[in-house]
Design a protein around this motif. Sequence first.
Motif, PDB file in Angstrom:
ATOM      1  N   ARG A  40      -2.150  -2.486  16.198  1.00 22.95           N
ATOM      2  CA  ARG A  40      -1.219  -1.571  15.538  1.00 22.95           C
ATOM      3  C   ARG A  40      -1.488  -1.370  14.613  1.00 22.95           C
ATOM      4  NH1 ARG A  40       1.040  -3.657  19.571  1.00 22.95           N
ATOM      5  NH2 ARG A  40       2.915  -4.309  19.672  1.00 22.95           N
ATOM      6  N   PHE A  41      -0.771  -0.359  14.343  1.00 24.45           N
ATOM      7  CA  PHE A  41      -2.110   0.902  13.085  1.00 24.45           C
ATOM      8  C   PHE A  41      -1.825   0.339  11.642  1.00 24.45           C
ATOM      9  CE2 PHE A  41      -2.069   4.120  10.045  1.00 24.45           C
ATOM     10  CZ  PHE A  41      -3.788   4.260  10.282  1.00 24.45           C
ATOM     11  N   SER A  42      -0.482   0.172  11.921  1.00 22.37           N
ATOM     12  CA  SER A  42      -0.011  -0.523   9.709  1.00 22.37           C
ATOM     13  C   SER A  42      -1.027  -2.046   9.927  1.00 22.37           C
ATOM     14  CB  SER A  42       0.852  -1.380  10.406  1.00 22.37           C
ATOM     15  OG  SER A  42       1.549  -2.188  11.826  1.00 22.37           O
ATOM     16  N   THR A  43      -0.914  -2.922  10.606  1.00 18.91           N
ATOM     17  CA  THR A  43      -2.165  -4.138  10.700  1.00 18.91           C
ATOM     18  C   THR A  43      -3.891  -3.585  10.459  1.00 18.91           C
ATOM     19  OG1 THR A  43      -0.900  -4.902  12.317  1.00 18.91           O
ATOM     20  CG2 THR A  43      -2.900  -6.093  11.898  1.00 18.91           C
ATOM     21  N   TYR A  92      -4.296  -0.613   9.213  1.00 20.25           N
ATOM     22  CA  TYR A  92      -4.896   0.701   8.227  1.00 20.25           C
ATOM     23  C   TYR A  92      -4.988  -0.627   7.012  1.00 20.25           C
ATOM     24  CZ  TYR A  92      -3.156   3.345   3.592  1.00 20.25           C
ATOM     25  OH  TYR A  92      -2.872   4.171   3.166  1.00 20.25           O
ATOM     26  N   GLU A  93      -3.465  -1.290   7.717  1.00 23.24           N
ATOM     27  CA  GLU A  93      -3.896  -2.760   5.778  1.00 23.24           C
ATOM     28  C   GLU A  93      -4.951  -3.358   6.435  1.00 23.24           C
ATOM     29  OE1 GLU A  93      -2.095  -2.661   3.284  1.00 23.24           O
ATOM     30  OE2 GLU A  93      -0.449  -0.815   3.740  1.00 23.24           O
ATOM     31  N   LYS A 105      -7.914  -1.245   3.808  1.00 29.04           N
ATOM     32  CA  LYS A 105      -7.450  -1.488   3.123  1.00 29.04           C
ATOM     33  C   LYS A 105      -8.131  -2.038   1.735  1.00 29.04           C
ATOM     34  CE  LYS A 105      -3.932  -0.451   0.132  1.00 29.04           C
ATOM     35  NZ  LYS A 105      -2.114   0.440  -0.507  1.00 29.04           N
ATOM     36  N   PRO A 119      -3.376   8.810   8.761  1.00 27.14           N
ATOM     37  CA  PRO A 119      -2.048   8.485   9.163  1.00 27.14           C
ATOM     38  C   PRO A 119      -2.856   9.361  10.326  1.00 27.14           C
ATOM     39  CG  PRO A 119      -0.677   8.359   7.716  1.00 27.14           C
ATOM     40  CD  PRO A 119      -2.219   8.311   7.590  1.00 27.14           C
TER      41      PRO A 119
END
Length: 391
Positions: free
Chosen positions: A321-324, A326-327, A330, A338
């Motif tokens: 999952r890109f959001s996971t 990315y975070e 980070k 993105p």
Amino acid sequence: MSVKRARRGQSETGDPLLLTPGPLTTSRRVKEVMLHDWGSRDAAFLDINRRVLERLPAIVNAAGTHVTVPMQGSGTFAVEAMLTTFVPPGGKVLVLINGAYGHRARRILDLARRSSVVHETAEDRPPDLGTIEGLLDSDRSISHVFAVHCETTSGILNPIAEIGALAERHGRRFLIDAMSAFGALPLDAARVRFDALAASSNKCIEGIPGLGFVIARQDALAETRGRATTLSLDLFDQWQGFVRTGQYRFTPPTHVIVAFHQALEEFFAEGGQEGRGRRYAENCLVLIEGMRELGFKPLLPPALQAPIIATFHMPKHPKFRFSTFYEGLKDRGFVIYPGKLTVADTFRIGSIGRLFPDDMRALLANVREVLSEMGIASLAAANRPLDKDLT
């Protein structure tokens, strides 16, 4: 027994590393010079500004033939100022599009009521030189050609010298969006004839956002009196204001300019375009090779990849999952970007700014850790083409 974790991303001032197309990670000294206030009409500030403007043309071998006209605002302000000042009401621009910034230029021309014709290729394909030549042959009303040197939508390197040669051979004027290329990629005004190029303070010179600029051939700029469609973005009027007074017509971003001056000092100390470009190229090579080893698939082949920002296909692994992702990066001090493509589901990682090859190696170690925490042991199987794709 504790497990040793990969090194966190951290700038000289303890901030996360920005692996983006801009704003970028800057040096401690670039930040420190902004701790002071400057009067916009004070002699000390005016001298700093003059030195900034005088040094920029040399980066593209344009000293003596071109002048720098700064424009308060982001890089798009400079692009809009360039297009709406240099293209006359009866002009027509061949806009070469293979990403968001070509589309943005076309939108600027539409709003300014300037005619345009488009040659568009996919975001992972350069403009076709044969098609460009055919358009220039068949449409004599085309007065200008507009191209993006490095289109950061994908990271593609466009053939700017070849496009410029076509424009010159056919007697057309050439305008360049060099936003993400200026200072890192070679461009020689003695070999590539252009009326103007637009760039900004917060890209490969490693300043901060807030100042765009146009490097314009002086005789071409002199022809633009009265063409501009807006007061604030009139490059001719801005230029003449400096000729008369050495000052901005309207309030300048003083802290941005002083920081840009410091960034230029560091740029030339590194060896100018050649030195800066070498570091970015090594950063990009370490990044792409390492991501490939981890199972990520780059969008572009090496021949088209500029050493500015790399685009990777989104893995097909069911746990990714890109959001996971990315975070997770980070939280470890690495801010990625993105995707912006229409041709594929992607994300991007930049290699410019105050970054070094060891930072890219640290990023790769952290990517490995984040994937492990997501329960992904390998991306190889997920990214392997299906049998139907091999036929």
